[in-house]
Design an enzyme around this catalytic site. Structure first.
Site, PDB file in Angstrom:
ATOM      1  CD  GLN A 156      13.664   0.295   9.471  1.00 10.72           C
ATOM      2  OE1 GLN A 156      12.749   0.967   9.895  1.00 10.72           O
ATOM      3  NE2 GLN A 156      14.454  -0.416  10.267  1.00 10.72           N
ATOM      4  CG  ASP A 197       8.306  -4.544   5.817  1.00 15.30           C
ATOM      5  OD1 ASP A 197       7.652  -4.332   6.863  1.00 15.30           O
ATOM      6  OD2 ASP A 197       8.287  -3.771   4.834  1.00 15.30           O
ATOM      7  NE  ARG A 249       6.496   6.832   7.088  1.00 13.85           N
ATOM      8  CZ  ARG A 249       6.619   5.825   7.971  1.00 13.85           C
ATOM      9  NH1 ARG A 249       5.567   5.365   8.608  1.00 13.85           N
ATOM     10  NH2 ARG A 249       7.793   5.286   8.203  1.00 13.85           N
ATOM     11  NE  ARG A 271      13.985   4.655  10.882  1.00 12.91           N
ATOM     12  CZ  ARG A 271      12.699   4.820  10.559  1.00 12.91           C
ATOM     13  NH1 ARG A 271      11.852   3.841  10.735  1.00 12.91           N
ATOM     14  NH2 ARG A 271      12.267   5.956  10.013  1.00 12.91           N
ATOM     15  CG  HIS A 297      11.644   2.973   5.150  1.00 14.49           C
ATOM     16  ND1 HIS A 297      11.879   4.244   5.656  1.00 14.49           N
ATOM     17  CD2 HIS A 297      10.949   2.315   6.127  1.00 14.49           C
ATOM     18  CE1 HIS A 297      11.349   4.331   6.855  1.00 14.49           C
ATOM     19  NE2 HIS A 297      10.779   3.187   7.175  1.00 14.49           N
ATOM     20  CB  CYS A 343      11.413  -2.178   9.201  1.00 12.21           C
ATOM     21  SG  CYS A 343      10.014  -2.754   8.243  1.00 12.21           S
TER      22      CYS A 343
HETATM   23  N1  NVA Z   1       6.786  -1.771   3.902  1.00 11.21           N
HETATM   24  C1  NVA Z   1       6.125  -1.123   5.016  1.00 11.21           C
HETATM   25  C2  NVA Z   1       7.138  -0.508   5.918  1.00 11.21           C
HETATM   26  C3  NVA Z   1       6.566   0.135   7.150  1.00 11.21           C
HETATM   27  C4  NVA Z   1       7.600   0.796   8.031  1.00 11.21           C
HETATM   28  C5  NVA Z   1       5.133  -0.107   4.494  1.00 11.21           C
HETATM   29  O1  NVA Z   1       5.464   0.632   3.559  1.00 11.21           O
HETATM   30  O2  NVA Z   1       4.017  -0.046   5.011  1.00 11.21           O
END
Ligand code: NVA
Length: 310
Positions: free
Chosen positions: A136, A227, A106, A296, A133, A268
């Site tokens: 997800q 989101d 990540r 997930r 992502h 998400c």
């Molecule tokens: N768009 C959000 C998703 C978190 C799972 C982020 O990048 O913080």
């Protein structure tokens, strides 16, 4: 971005074709139904997990998912400094490849994911970057398959910030032939290059792609997805009040569900209640957010099993 078709890595949604995606969805559902059949799938294998950003679902679902496959997961936070600062991304990748059978990462920048994949001799999985992502999105299409069976009949809309989650969702929708509507406030649209890529994939699959900034143009939907309005790394407390005002018309609430005739709401998480979604809707029977969260793990396990099967 390479147009690779062999599942050597899981970096970005457009690296998979429709049959690969459908196979991963089917495998995820199969692992979910028959976990004992896969309890040794990663026996003797170790997965290094690099996290440059906070995580609840991704960290826990990978760790416990790998355990359910008989493998071992190692969490690497920022104790070794930021990727590329204390050590080059290439050296990080080469060192981890000495010990690990796969790398989950990540990261702040997609360049780091690409650097890891380029220099690692083991598969790399994107666990969120600034642009994508994919774990997800794969879990979300597992959830939609469970809900609807036939994905080709689903009408899916994403309302909110054009970000990593919406990018992955719309690219995967386009590949799978799912009609997709993206509603983003002006100034927060998806990047033009992502839209072009998605449109090309939609032309191939026959999916309809509709993009607007006018929330009143959203039309009838089956599912509304949202989101956070501010992604990790984009926080700027000085601009928060103006941002909330700009995004307010795009809040996903019962009225929007009624206006669009949608029966399912997705998120998400983490959710910022009373911002992008009301508490009432998030807590309602229309929300499948915890099914998404659980999926997930099954979706990622399908990716791990596919990448590490040899
Ligand atoms: N768009 C959000 C998703 C978190 C799972 C982020 O990048 O913080």
């Amino acid at each position: 971005m390479s147009n690779q078709r062999n599942l050597n890595n899981f970096l970005a949604d457009d690296q998979l074709n429709k049959s690969q995606l459908l196979a991963l969805i089917e495998l995820a559902i199969n692992i979910k139904k028959n976990p004992a059949d896969y309890s040794q799938a990663l026996a003797g294998k170790s997965v290094a997990m690099i996290f440059e950003k906070p995580s609840l679902r991704t960290h826990v679902s990978f760790d416990m998912g790998i355990n359910k496959l008989g493998g071992h997961a190692l969490y690497l936070g920022q104790q070794n400094g930021k990727l590329g600062e204390r050590e080059r991304v290439s050296d990080y990748a080469k060192n981890l490849s000495c010990f690990a059978d796969a790398i989950v990462a990540r990261v702040f920048s997609h360049d780091s994911i690409q650097g890891l994949a380029q220099h690692a001799s083991v598969p790399v999985i994107n666990a969120l970057c600034d642009i994508y992502h994919p774990c997800q999105a794969l879990a979300d299409f597992v959830t939609l398959t469970e809900q609807f069976g036939d994905l080709s009949k689903v009408k899916l809309a994403y309302v909110g910030d054009g970000n990593n989650v919406s990018n992955s969702l719309m690219i995967m929708a386009a590949i799978l032939g799912v009609d997709f509507t993206l509603v983003t406030p002006t100034g927060y649209e998806a990047e033009e290059s992502i839209i072009e890529k998605t449109q090309a994939l939609a032309n191939e699959s026959g999916a309809k792609l509709y993009i607007t900034s006018d929330i009143n143009n959203i039309c009838a939907q089956d599912v509304i997805y949202t989101d956070t309005w501010v992604s990790m790394g984009d926080e700027d407390s000085n601009k928060k009040a103006a941002l909330l005002a700009h995004f307010a018309p795009y809040q996903v609430n019962h009225q929007l569900m009624k206006d669009t005739d949608a029966s399912i709401v997705m998120h998400c998480q983490p959710a910022h209640l009373e911002e992008e979604i009301t508490t009432e809707l998030f807590d309602s029977d229309m929300a499948v957010v915890f099914q998404q969260a659980e999926n997930r793990m099954w979706a990622q396990n399908a990716v791990l099993v596919s990448l590490l099967k040899n």
